[in-house]
Write a protein that holds these residues in place. Structure first.
Motif, PDB file in Angstrom:
ATOM      1  N   ALA A 127     -14.115   3.667   2.154  1.00 26.62           N
ATOM      2  CA  ALA A 127     -14.071   4.896   1.762  1.00 26.62           C
ATOM      3  C   ALA A 127     -12.813   5.147   1.184  1.00 26.62           C
ATOM      4  CB  ALA A 127     -13.948   5.815   3.069  1.00 26.62           C
ATOM      5  N   SER A 128     -11.807   4.019   1.145  1.00 25.45           N
ATOM      6  CA  SER A 128     -10.389   4.307   0.579  1.00 25.45           C
ATOM      7  C   SER A 128      -9.904   2.761   0.815  1.00 25.45           C
ATOM      8  CB  SER A 128      -9.495   5.128   1.319  1.00 25.45           C
ATOM      9  OG  SER A 128      -9.258   4.801   2.649  1.00 25.45           O
ATOM     10  N   GLU A 129      -8.753   2.514  -0.156  1.00 25.35           N
ATOM     11  CA  GLU A 129      -7.965   1.372  -0.138  1.00 25.35           C
ATOM     12  C   GLU A 129      -7.194   1.103   1.227  1.00 25.35           C
ATOM     13  OE1 GLU A 129      -6.043   0.732  -3.721  1.00 25.35           O
ATOM     14  OE2 GLU A 129      -7.779   0.874  -5.004  1.00 25.35           O
ATOM     15  N   TYR A 130      -7.706   0.235   1.833  1.00 28.28           N
ATOM     16  CA  TYR A 130      -6.982   0.100   3.582  1.00 28.28           C
ATOM     17  C   TYR A 130      -5.871  -1.137   3.060  1.00 28.28           C
ATOM     18  CZ  TYR A 130     -10.668   2.856   5.341  1.00 28.28           C
ATOM     19  OH  TYR A 130     -11.307   3.752   5.675  1.00 28.28           O
ATOM     20  N   GLU A 131      -4.755  -0.630   3.954  1.00 22.35           N
ATOM     21  CA  GLU A 131      -3.555  -1.922   3.880  1.00 22.35           C
ATOM     22  C   GLU A 131      -3.011  -1.829   5.265  1.00 22.35           C
ATOM     23  OE1 GLU A 131      -0.125  -3.733   0.987  1.00 22.35           O
ATOM     24  OE2 GLU A 131      -0.348  -1.451   1.008  1.00 22.35           O
ATOM     25  N   ALA A 132      -3.144  -2.781   5.981  1.00 17.41           N
ATOM     26  CA  ALA A 132      -2.695  -2.705   7.570  1.00 17.41           C
ATOM     27  C   ALA A 132      -1.560  -3.474   7.749  1.00 17.41           C
ATOM     28  CB  ALA A 132      -3.858  -3.458   8.436  1.00 17.41           C
ATOM     29  N   PHE A 133      -0.802  -3.212   8.777  1.00 15.80           N
ATOM     30  CA  PHE A 133       0.456  -3.899   9.171  1.00 15.80           C
ATOM     31  C   PHE A 133       0.240  -4.571  10.540  1.00 15.80           C
ATOM     32  CE2 PHE A 133       1.475  -0.439   6.439  1.00 15.80           C
ATOM     33  CZ  PHE A 133       2.177  -1.000   5.147  1.00 15.80           C
ATOM     34  N   LEU A 134       0.600  -5.740  10.626  1.00 15.96           N
ATOM     35  CA  LEU A 134       0.485  -6.604  11.850  1.00 15.96           C
ATOM     36  C   LEU A 134       1.857  -6.854  12.408  1.00 15.96           C
ATOM     37  CD1 LEU A 134      -1.027  -8.348  14.082  1.00 15.96           C
ATOM     38  CD2 LEU A 134      -1.050 -10.215  12.261  1.00 15.96           C
ATOM     39  N   CYS A 135       2.202  -6.686  13.580  1.00 14.08           N
ATOM     40  CA  CYS A 135       3.297  -6.909  14.226  1.00 14.08           C
ATOM     41  C   CYS A 135       3.589  -8.456  14.725  1.00 14.08           C
ATOM     42  CB  CYS A 135       3.531  -6.188  15.500  1.00 14.08           C
ATOM     43  SG  CYS A 135       3.830  -4.476  15.096  1.00 14.08           S
ATOM     44  N   GLU A 136       4.611  -9.024  14.572  1.00 16.96           N
ATOM     45  CA  GLU A 136       4.738 -10.514  14.676  1.00 16.96           C
ATOM     46  C   GLU A 136       4.541 -10.722  16.118  1.00 16.96           C
ATOM     47  OE1 GLU A 136       8.708 -11.450  13.522  1.00 16.96           O
ATOM     48  OE2 GLU A 136       8.271 -11.593  11.093  1.00 16.96           O
ATOM     49  N   ASN A 137       5.048  -9.932  16.883  1.00 15.65           N
ATOM     50  CA  ASN A 137       4.815 -10.007  18.398  1.00 15.65           C
ATOM     51  C   ASN A 137       3.419  -9.135  18.882  1.00 15.65           C
ATOM     52  OD1 ASN A 137       5.850  -7.561  17.866  1.00 15.65           O
ATOM     53  ND2 ASN A 137       7.611  -7.682  19.498  1.00 15.65           N
ATOM     54  N   GLY A 138       2.416  -9.086  18.081  1.00 10.21           N
ATOM     55  CA  GLY A 138       1.325  -8.345  18.592  1.00 10.21           C
ATOM     56  C   GLY A 138       0.857  -8.764  19.830  1.00 10.21           C
ATOM     57  N   LYS A 139       0.337  -7.855  20.463  1.00  8.92           N
ATOM     58  CA  LYS A 139      -0.382  -8.176  21.788  1.00  8.92           C
ATOM     59  C   LYS A 139      -1.745  -8.396  21.756  1.00  8.92           C
ATOM     60  CE  LYS A 139       3.229  -5.060  23.842  1.00  8.92           C
ATOM     61  NZ  LYS A 139       3.248  -4.075  25.022  1.00  8.92           N
ATOM     62  N   PRO A 140      -2.239  -8.998  22.626  1.00  8.41           N
ATOM     63  CA  PRO A 140      -3.833  -9.340  22.632  1.00  8.41           C
ATOM     64  C   PRO A 140      -4.476  -8.008  22.785  1.00  8.41           C
ATOM     65  CG  PRO A 140      -2.832 -10.878  24.258  1.00  8.41           C
ATOM     66  CD  PRO A 140      -1.553  -9.978  23.854  1.00  8.41           C
ATOM     67  N   GLY A 141      -5.516  -7.816  21.661  1.00 14.10           N
ATOM     68  CA  GLY A 141      -6.438  -6.519  21.834  1.00 14.10           C
ATOM     69  C   GLY A 141      -5.923  -5.213  21.126  1.00 14.10           C
ATOM     70  N   GLN A 142      -4.614  -5.688  20.351  1.00 13.74           N
ATOM     71  CA  GLN A 142      -3.930  -4.496  19.715  1.00 13.74           C
ATOM     72  C   GLN A 142      -4.779  -4.152  18.494  1.00 13.74           C
ATOM     73  OE1 GLN A 142      -0.011  -5.570  18.419  1.00 13.74           O
ATOM     74  NE2 GLN A 142       0.290  -3.589  17.247  1.00 13.74           N
ATOM     75  N   VAL A 143      -4.870  -2.948  18.267  1.00 11.92           N
ATOM     76  CA  VAL A 143      -5.642  -2.102  17.099  1.00 11.92           C
ATOM     77  C   VAL A 143      -4.958  -2.285  16.009  1.00 11.92           C
ATOM     78  CG1 VAL A 143      -7.029  -0.448  16.145  1.00 11.92           C
ATOM     79  CG2 VAL A 143      -7.159  -0.862  18.663  1.00 11.92           C
ATOM     80  N   ILE A 144      -5.369  -2.940  14.978  1.00  6.31           N
ATOM     81  CA  ILE A 144      -4.800  -3.239  13.634  1.00  6.31           C
ATOM     82  C   ILE A 144      -5.042  -1.930  12.574  1.00  6.31           C
ATOM     83  CG2 ILE A 144      -4.136  -4.850  11.738  1.00  6.31           C
ATOM     84  CD1 ILE A 144      -4.817  -7.061  13.588  1.00  6.31           C
ATOM     85  N   GLN A 145      -6.421  -1.831  12.512  1.00  6.55           N
ATOM     86  CA  GLN A 145      -6.886  -0.773  11.389  1.00  6.55           C
ATOM     87  C   GLN A 145      -8.338  -0.361  11.959  1.00  6.55           C
ATOM     88  OE1 GLN A 145      -4.923   0.311   8.829  1.00  6.55           O
ATOM     89  NE2 GLN A 145      -6.629   1.832   8.491  1.00  6.55           N
ATOM     90  N   THR A 146      -8.450   1.204  11.582  1.00  2.90           N
ATOM     91  CA  THR A 146      -9.598   1.411  11.712  1.00  2.90           C
ATOM     92  C   THR A 146     -10.418   1.792  10.258  1.00  2.90           C
ATOM     93  OG1 THR A 146      -9.218   2.671  13.606  1.00  2.90           O
ATOM     94  CG2 THR A 146     -11.187   3.278  12.612  1.00  2.90           C
ATOM     95  N   VAL A 147     -11.384   1.303  10.033  1.00  2.00           N
ATOM     96  CA  VAL A 147     -12.156   1.331   8.721  1.00  2.00           C
ATOM     97  C   VAL A 147     -13.469   2.082   8.761  1.00  2.00           C
ATOM     98  CG1 VAL A 147     -10.884  -0.618   7.942  1.00  2.00           C
ATOM     99  CG2 VAL A 147     -13.157  -1.065   8.925  1.00  2.00           C
TER     100      VAL A 147
END
Length: 799
Positions: free
Chosen positions: A497-517
């Motif tokens: 629907a649009s141009e998505y650009e997501a950001f990921l933390c270096e210390n991301g936790k398991p199951g963390q939501v990165i982006q809803t598309v």
């Protein structure tokens, strides 16, 4: 005849009898040629009179009679004797004089001062004055002393029948309804008589009708006029003239009379029913007549007038009651037959109607005369007309899939010629409704085909107009609208629907939501959109990312797996496959950019590469570059503008610092002139005559110094100033060394015949020291200062 004679004698003697009855006791009953005598005195004094006087006088207790009578309009050769004044103090010695005063004394009534006889010397009119009040007095003849107090008495003018009755308000007009019963009151008239209404019969009026019988009668005393015949019909005779007479003396012979006229008009009542002039009407009408058109008129005549003649029309029977209607014309009192529904000659060629006319206002008194209505038959013949083609439907709705093949049949329209001599029909498309020529129609059978491909996503509806034309008569055409709906097919793959650009933390936790598309699809499925998101087959077991369906239909969530690996790069490009639910289903691959950033313990992005750090606030690198470019361009424009302004203010031509003209412009007594050095460059005046050669400029160092041109010779007499100016202007325009300031070009011509000559020294061939300017002091204080300036020596100039 004897009865009539007795009436005449009674009329003649009635006034005399009344006069005799009303006479007072002291009246003197003299012979016919004498008049009554007014006496004064006591009863004892009356007894001393002679026997003859006592016999001739009716004495009764000293009652003094105080009234006299005189007939009006009396005319004769001598004055009429009204009466005689006499007092018992008069012994007959002629020592008493009688004096008369009051109304008309001396002018109308005259008294004999010796005998006391009163005469009327003028003709009297009771209608002008009915009585006169007079005063009588007896005085001594010699001394004029009153012998007794004044005595007042009245002379009444006795009425005679000298005025005829008059109708002051005539002639009269009255109305009475027609068909009135016998004795209906019409009106009453009144006449007036100027004679005395209380004396005799002179003012007693009796009324009668001289003309107007036997239709009307009148009551003799009240003058009330009534109808004398019942049921007078206005339609037979509307107006009557009645002559009325009023006669005094009670209507007896010898009385005076007056007449007047009365016009009686019979007013209309609704006593006549409407009647059609004919029992059968024939009308013809073309079958293509416009709805609401008047086909014909019928009229029922009514002898009444006004609202009594108003009739309403209705169609009460017939085989065309649904196709025709009739309305009433209040002005013409007729019925107008109009068309309500279309006619068809081929279906029915004639109609029969039964029309009724009835009075709007009826009178119950005449209901016994029968119904106040009438009926007539109307025959309407339908004429054949050349009609345009008729489509089988007033509108058409067609549907076609957007992937339909070219030249495929979408639908069909049909039309026919309704005439008996049926003509073939030819079909065509009104190209004003199909500018892109996407459809065609078969001219013979009306089949509509597709001419160009369709795209539902561009246009869902197409509205065109099909024209049907008779081959035998091209002027007979018909049009029908055709609406074509384009049906959807699954020919568009879904995409982000649009141009998505997501950001990921270096210390991301398991199951963390990165982006809803979410995705979009240009197609329009009947049951709504349903999308399926997945990773590429080779990335299904990717230890870094996983994708999960969202509870919201059409969306998915990108999140970290249960055991994510530490990120090994700063940017990830993750392809995602999006599939729709169409038949057959379509899919597309979109790439999601994921940037790795440093985050706080609660997951807030804190550090990232430059572009990734700026993007979260809503700006991209392209936008930043565009903003910086605009700022730089603006600064360059400002610098150029300032530079040009500074360069413009610097003079272009080199000025001589020792030019004396720069030193003589600072004087305030003249004002204006050359003192405004900011307005123009004074150096441009150094060569006003356009000397050949290059003009010294600031940016060009001259090789030679040009001497100023000598002053112009005096202008000969008779020179044309206009020609002189044009020549100088031509020289300045063609001189390449002249400055480019035509507006300040000056000339040495000072005008013809100047006593002072030229005061300018700019072009003088002599120096200031060779001239004597002392004469300028004689011209006034203003020129004195100028003379002092020009008279300075060389040493002063150097100073």
């Amino acid at each position: 005849m004897p009865e009539r004679l007795a009436e005449m004698l009674l009329d003649l003697w009635t006034p005399l009898i009344i006069l005799w009855i009303t006479l007072p006791p002291c009246i003197y009953t003299a012979p016919m040629n004498q008049s009554p005598v007014l006496m004064s005195g006591s009863p004892l004094e009356l007894n001393s009179l002679s026997e003859e006087q006592r016999i001739l006088n009716r004495s009764k207790r000293g009652w003094v009679w105080n009234q006299m009578f005189v007939l009006e309009e009396f005319s004769g050769p001598e004055p009429i004797l009204v009466g005689r004044l006499h007092t018992d103090l008069d012994p007959g010695s002629k020592k008493i004089k009688y004096i008369l005063s009051g109304d008309g004394a001396g002018t109308i009534f005259q008294i004999n001062d010796i005998t006391g006889d009163i005469h009327a010397i003028k003709r009297l009119d009771r209608e002008e004055k009915a009585e006169y009040t007079l005063t009588a007095q007896a005085v001594d003849w010699e001394t004029n002393k009153p012998l007794e107090p004044p005595s007042e008495f009245i002379i009444k003018v006795q009425d005679i029948n000298d005025n005829a009755p008059e109708f002051l308000n005539g002639p009269y007009h009255a109305t009475v309804p027609e068909m009135s019963i016998l004795g209906t009151s019409v009106t009453n008239v009144t006449a007036t008589d100027a004679d005395d209404p209380v004396y005799g019969n002179s003012a007693k009026l009796v009324y009668s009708i001289l003309e107007g019988q036997p239709y009307f009668s009148i009551e003799p005393e009240t003058a009330i006029i009534k109808t004398a015949l019942p049921n007078m019909d206005r339609e037979a005779k509307e107006e009557y003239l009645v002559v009325i007479q009023a006669k005094d003396m009670g209507g007896h012979s010898g009385g005076l009379s007056g007449t007047t006229t009365l016009t009686v008009t019979l007013t209309d009542v609704n006593d006549n029913p409407p009647k059609f002039a004919q029992s059968l009407y024939h009308f013809s009408v073309p079958e293509d007549v416009v709805l609401g058109t008047a086909i014909g008129r019928v009229k029922a005549n009514d002898q009444d007038i006004g609202e009594n003649a108003q009739s309403s029309y209705d169609i009460i029977d017939g085989d065309g009651t649904a196709l025709f209607e009739i309305t009433s014309d209040a002005q013409a009192q007729d019925g107008i037959i109009r068309l309500r529904k279309p006619l068809d000659f081929e279906t029915k060629k004639s109609y029969t109607l039964k029309v009724e006319a009835a009075n709007v206002h009826t009178d119950p008194r005449f209901s016994s005369r029968g119904p106040f209505k009438d009926t007539a038959t109307v025959k309407i013949v339908v004429e054949d007309a050349d009609e345009p083609p008729v489509f089988s439907s007033p509108t058409y709705l067609l549907e076609v899939h957007e992937n339909a093949a070219l030249n495929s049949v979408i639908g069909q329209v049909t039309a026919r010629d309704p005439d008996i001599t049926s003509s073939p029909i030819r079909f065509s498309i009104d190209r004003h409704t199909d500018l892109e020529r996407q459809f065609n129609v078969n001219a013979d059978d009306g089949k509509i085909t597709l001419a160009t491909p369709l795209d539902r996503e561009l246009s869902v509806w197409h509205n065109i107009t099909i024209i049907a034309t008779e081959i035998r008569n091209h002027s007979q055409i018909s049009r029908v609208p055709v609406a074509i709906k384009v049906l959807d097919v699954n020919d568009n793959a879904p995409e982000f629907a649009s141009e998505y650009e997501a950001f990921l933390c270096e210390n991301g936790k398991p199951g963390q939501v990165i982006q809803t598309v979410s995705a979009m699809d240009k197609d329009d499925p009947k049951n709504g959109h349903y999308f399926l998101y997945s990773l590429l087959p080779e990335m299904v077991n990717n230890p870094n990312f996983t994708i999960k369906k969202n509870e919201d239909i059409g969306k998915s969530i990108l999140l970290l797996p249960a055991r994510p690996e530490p990120p090994k790069q700063e940017v990830y490009l993750l392809p995602i496959i999006i599939s729709d639910s169409g038949n057959p289903p379509l899919s597309s691959t979109s790439t999601l950019t994921i940037r790795v950033c440093g985050c706080s313990s609660d997951g807030v992005v804190q550090s990232c590469n430059v572009e990734a750090y700026v993007l979260p606030i809503g700006l991209s690198m392209g936008a930043l570059i565009a903003i910086l470019a605009c700022i730089i361009l603006l600064l360059v424009i400002v610098v150029l503008f300032v530079t040009l302004r500074r360069h413009k203010n610097e003079p272009l031509i080199i000025k001589d610092d020792e030019d004396v003209r720069e030193n003589i412009i600072r004087y305030d007594d003249e004002g204006g002139g050359e003192e405004d050095t900011e307005a123009f460059d004074i150096a441009t005046l150094q060569n006003p005559d356009g000397i050949n050669g290059f003009l010294p400029r600031k940016d060009i160092k001259p090789d030679l110094q040009f001497m100023p041109r000598q002053g112009l010779a005096p202008v000969p007499s008779g020179v044309d100033v206009d020609e002189f100016i044009n020549v100088r202007l031509h020289e300045a325009d063609n001189d390449p060394t002249a400055p480019p300031y035509d507006s300040i070009q000056i000339y040495g011509y000072e005008g013809r015949g100047s006593v002072a000559g030229s005061l300018s020294s700019l072009e003088s061939t002599t120096s200031d020291s060779d001239q004597n300017f002392d004469y300028l002091s004689d011209w006034g204080p203003r020129f004195k200062r100028l003379g002092e300036l020009y008279s300075v020596g060389e040493s002063d100039k150097e100073t």
